[in-house]
Design a protein around this motif. Structure first.
Motif, PDB file in Angstrom:
ATOM      1  N   ALA A  21       0.963  -1.107  -0.050  1.00 15.86           N
ATOM      2  CA  ALA A  21       0.005   0.043  -0.153  1.00 15.86           C
ATOM      3  C   ALA A  21       0.752   1.242  -0.003  1.00 15.86           C
ATOM      4  O   ALA A  21       0.632   2.324  -0.628  1.00 15.86           O
ATOM      5  CB  ALA A  21      -0.922   0.062   1.185  1.00 15.86           C
ATOM      6  N   ALA A  24       2.552   1.570  -3.462  1.00 14.61           N
ATOM      7  CA  ALA A  24       1.378   2.144  -4.562  1.00 14.61           C
ATOM      8  C   ALA A  24       1.007   3.471  -4.324  1.00 14.61           C
ATOM      9  O   ALA A  24       0.968   4.434  -5.198  1.00 14.61           O
ATOM     10  CB  ALA A  24       0.128   1.330  -4.503  1.00 14.61           C
ATOM     11  N   LEU A  25       0.899   3.903  -3.242  1.00 14.06           N
ATOM     12  CA  LEU A  25       0.585   5.454  -2.942  1.00 14.06           C
ATOM     13  C   LEU A  25       1.712   6.443  -3.147  1.00 14.06           C
ATOM     14  O   LEU A  25       1.452   7.517  -3.517  1.00 14.06           O
ATOM     15  CB  LEU A  25      -0.154   5.492  -1.485  1.00 14.06           C
ATOM     16  N   LYS A  27       3.987   5.964  -5.444  1.00 12.78           N
ATOM     17  CA  LYS A  27       4.001   5.952  -6.654  1.00 12.78           C
ATOM     18  C   LYS A  27       3.138   7.162  -7.263  1.00 12.78           C
ATOM     19  O   LYS A  27       3.505   7.629  -8.259  1.00 12.78           O
ATOM     20  CB  LYS A  27       3.925   4.715  -7.222  1.00 12.78           C
ATOM     21  N   SER A  28       2.201   7.096  -6.570  1.00 15.52           N
ATOM     22  CA  SER A  28       0.823   8.105  -6.996  1.00 15.52           C
ATOM     23  C   SER A  28       1.181   9.518  -6.593  1.00 15.52           C
ATOM     24  O   SER A  28       0.623  10.682  -6.919  1.00 15.52           O
ATOM     25  CB  SER A  28      -0.458   7.716  -6.265  1.00 15.52           C
ATOM     26  N   HIS A  30       1.928  10.472  -3.163  1.00 15.67           N
ATOM     27  CA  HIS A  30       1.584  10.889  -1.932  1.00 15.67           C
ATOM     28  C   HIS A  30       2.825  10.584  -0.865  1.00 15.67           C
ATOM     29  O   HIS A  30       3.646  10.031  -0.981  1.00 15.67           O
ATOM     30  CB  HIS A  30       0.304  10.238  -1.526  1.00 15.67           C
ATOM     31  N   TRP A 112      -5.489  -4.633  -6.052  1.00 11.23           N
ATOM     32  CA  TRP A 112      -4.344  -3.488  -6.259  1.00 11.23           C
ATOM     33  C   TRP A 112      -4.444  -2.761  -7.430  1.00 11.23           C
ATOM     34  O   TRP A 112      -4.049  -1.376  -7.160  1.00 11.23           O
ATOM     35  CB  TRP A 112      -2.642  -4.069  -6.212  1.00 11.23           C
ATOM     36  N   THR A 116      -5.332   2.454  -5.692  1.00  6.94           N
ATOM     37  CA  THR A 116      -5.244   3.853  -5.809  1.00  6.94           C
ATOM     38  C   THR A 116      -6.347   4.576  -6.227  1.00  6.94           C
ATOM     39  O   THR A 116      -6.449   5.691  -5.700  1.00  6.94           O
ATOM     40  CB  THR A 116      -3.545   3.919  -6.620  1.00  6.94           C
ATOM     41  N   ASP A 120      -7.728   7.829  -4.103  1.00  7.74           N
ATOM     42  CA  ASP A 120      -7.921   8.998  -4.784  1.00  7.74           C
ATOM     43  C   ASP A 120      -9.527   9.663  -4.797  1.00  7.74           C
ATOM     44  O   ASP A 120      -9.396  10.895  -4.602  1.00  7.74           O
ATOM     45  CB  ASP A 120      -7.334   9.063  -6.311  1.00  7.74           C
TER      46      ASP A 120
END
Length: 431
Positions: A21, A24-25, A27-28, A30, A112, A116, A120
């Motif tokens: 988690a 993934a976040l 990479k976005s 955050h 997964w 994300t 969002d």
């Protein structure tokens, strides 16, 4: 366009879910903090400011429901969205989480690919809810401010009314000679009675306004300083785009830097000074904004435009210098936005100043003092109903009400307090 970086807490005792988690976040785009159990999650939520929390319901030390209950009863993160993670067959746990204040839920095993986008979506929904709360708070403050200025307006009218009444009495008594023709004497009697009636009505308005102003409140809550500036820019960027004006920002404030302020009213103060710069700037020009904390701990926001110099009376009023004489030929400013920004800044113990030059344009500087940093002073609720505070607001309100267009500004489409959810458009960022 500036993408606002969100600070998210991920609390899960399963290291695999926690690490995936987080990756993934991040990479976005955050910023992610993690907690391996409920106790660690509670400690972080009590000491750090977050934009959202992802909480596993089954954790050691304290379960997810306890974490959510603690979060909702806190000051720092009470309104953030909370996504709970639970087993696919644990419907009762989800219900308890919603009762405690959860916003959304996901079931294990997690998808997964959708994880994300779901986070969002919850973040965007949370931002809309926050904007609505701020709009409501702004409307309440505006109502109270109108009442305060209504009382100030009544006081301003008393002096000329007394003058009319006094002179009409002298004329009726024919102090300087007889009135000819006699009908004029009856007219003066009518003028005198009208002045008395108007004075009585204004006294009622004063009493009504003073009664309502006792409930005027300015809250102090934990506000992310960087986000406050970005939100104000985003709200005015569509207006700037319509005039082909670029807002160039240099924001040197850390993501988690907190100030103690009324979120909605600080936002309105920032919007007002940005709107003023956009309005004054010629088409195709730039408005430059800088924001940082100075060496003395003050938060400083500076707006630089290339517009014409502001009226001298506005500079004198905002900068706190002696006013120009009443017979001055300088045009009287009707820029209510800047005047209200001054009220809201001073309500936060801050200061608003203007530097205006025909060749260099205008620079409006908003300063919030170090005492508004939580490390220097714990958050408090300031009741503006106290005598000193009332006098301060009444004084500024009386100055505002010298502007004949004030009521039109406050009730019309140019209302600087008007708050709405505005889509974010193009913003240039020099950082």
């Amino acid at each position: 366009m500036i993408k606002k970086i969100k600070h998210i807490l991920v609390a899960d005792d399963d290291p695999i879910y926690r690490d995936v988690a987080q990756a993934a976040l991040e990479k976005s785009g955050h910023i992610i903090s993690v907690a391996a159990d409920g106790g660690e999650a509670i400690a972080r939520l009590e000491n750090e400011s977050f934009d959202a929390a992802i909480i596993d319901l089954t954790m050691p030390v304290a379960d997810g429901v306890t974490v959510i209950q603690t979060l909702r009863n806190s000051v720092l993160n009470a309104t953030i969205p909370v996504i709970v993670i639970t087993g696919h067959d644990d419907a009762s746990a989800v219900e308890r989480a919603y009762m405690a204040g959860a916003t959304s839920f996901l079931t294990k095993p997690l998808n997964w690919l959708l994880f994300t986008p779901h986070i969002d979506f919850v973040l965007r929904t949370g931002q809309i809810e926050n904007d609505l709360r701020e709009a409501s708070a702004t409307a309440a403050f505006l109502s109270d401010l109108k009442s305060e200025m209504m009382a100030a307006l009544a006081k301003e009218f008393q002096s000329p009314i007394k003058t009319i009444f006094g002179f009409s009495e002298l004329i009726q008594k024919e102090v300087y000679g007889p009135i000819m023709p006699h009908a004029y004497k009856d007219m003066m009697a009518d003028i005198s009675k009208s002045a008395q009636s108007l004075n009585a009505a204004l006294l009622k308005v004063m009493d009504f306004g003073n009664t309502l102003s006792e409930s005027l409140q300015i809250k102090s809550e934990a506000v992310k300083a960087r986000d406050a500036v970005l939100d104000a820019i985003a709200a005015l960027e569509p207006q700037a785009s319509r005039r082909d004006i670029r807002i160039v920002s240099d924001i040197r404030i850390e993501t988690d830097a907190i100030i103690s302020a009324d979120r909605a009213l600080l936002n309105q103060a920032l919007r007002s000074i940005i709107e003023n710069a956009v309005r004054l700037s010629p088409r195709g020009s730039e408005v430059r904004l800088s924001a940082s904390f100075g060496d003395d701990g003050e938060m400083v926001v500076s707006i630089d435009d290339q517009g014409p110099p502001m009226p001298q009376d506005l500079l004198l009023e905002v900068n706190g210098r002696p006013r120009a004489p009443a017979f001055s030929t300088q045009p009287v400013s009707s820029d209510v936005s800047i005047k209200i920004a001054k009220i809201l800044t001073e309500a936060h113990q801050g200061k608003l100043t203007i530097r205006s030059d025909e060749s260099l344009g205008n620079v409006v500087r908003l300063t919030i003092p170090k005492v508004r940093r939580p490390a220097a002073q714990a958050p408090v609720i300031e009741l503006m109903g106290g005598t000193a505070s009332q006098q301060r607001l009444q004084k500024v309100g009386a100055e505002l009400l010298q502007d004949p267009r004030l009521r039109e500004k406050l009730t019309g489409s140019q209302n600087p307090f008007r708050s709405s959810v505005v889509p974010t458009g193009r913003i240039a960022n020099s950082t």
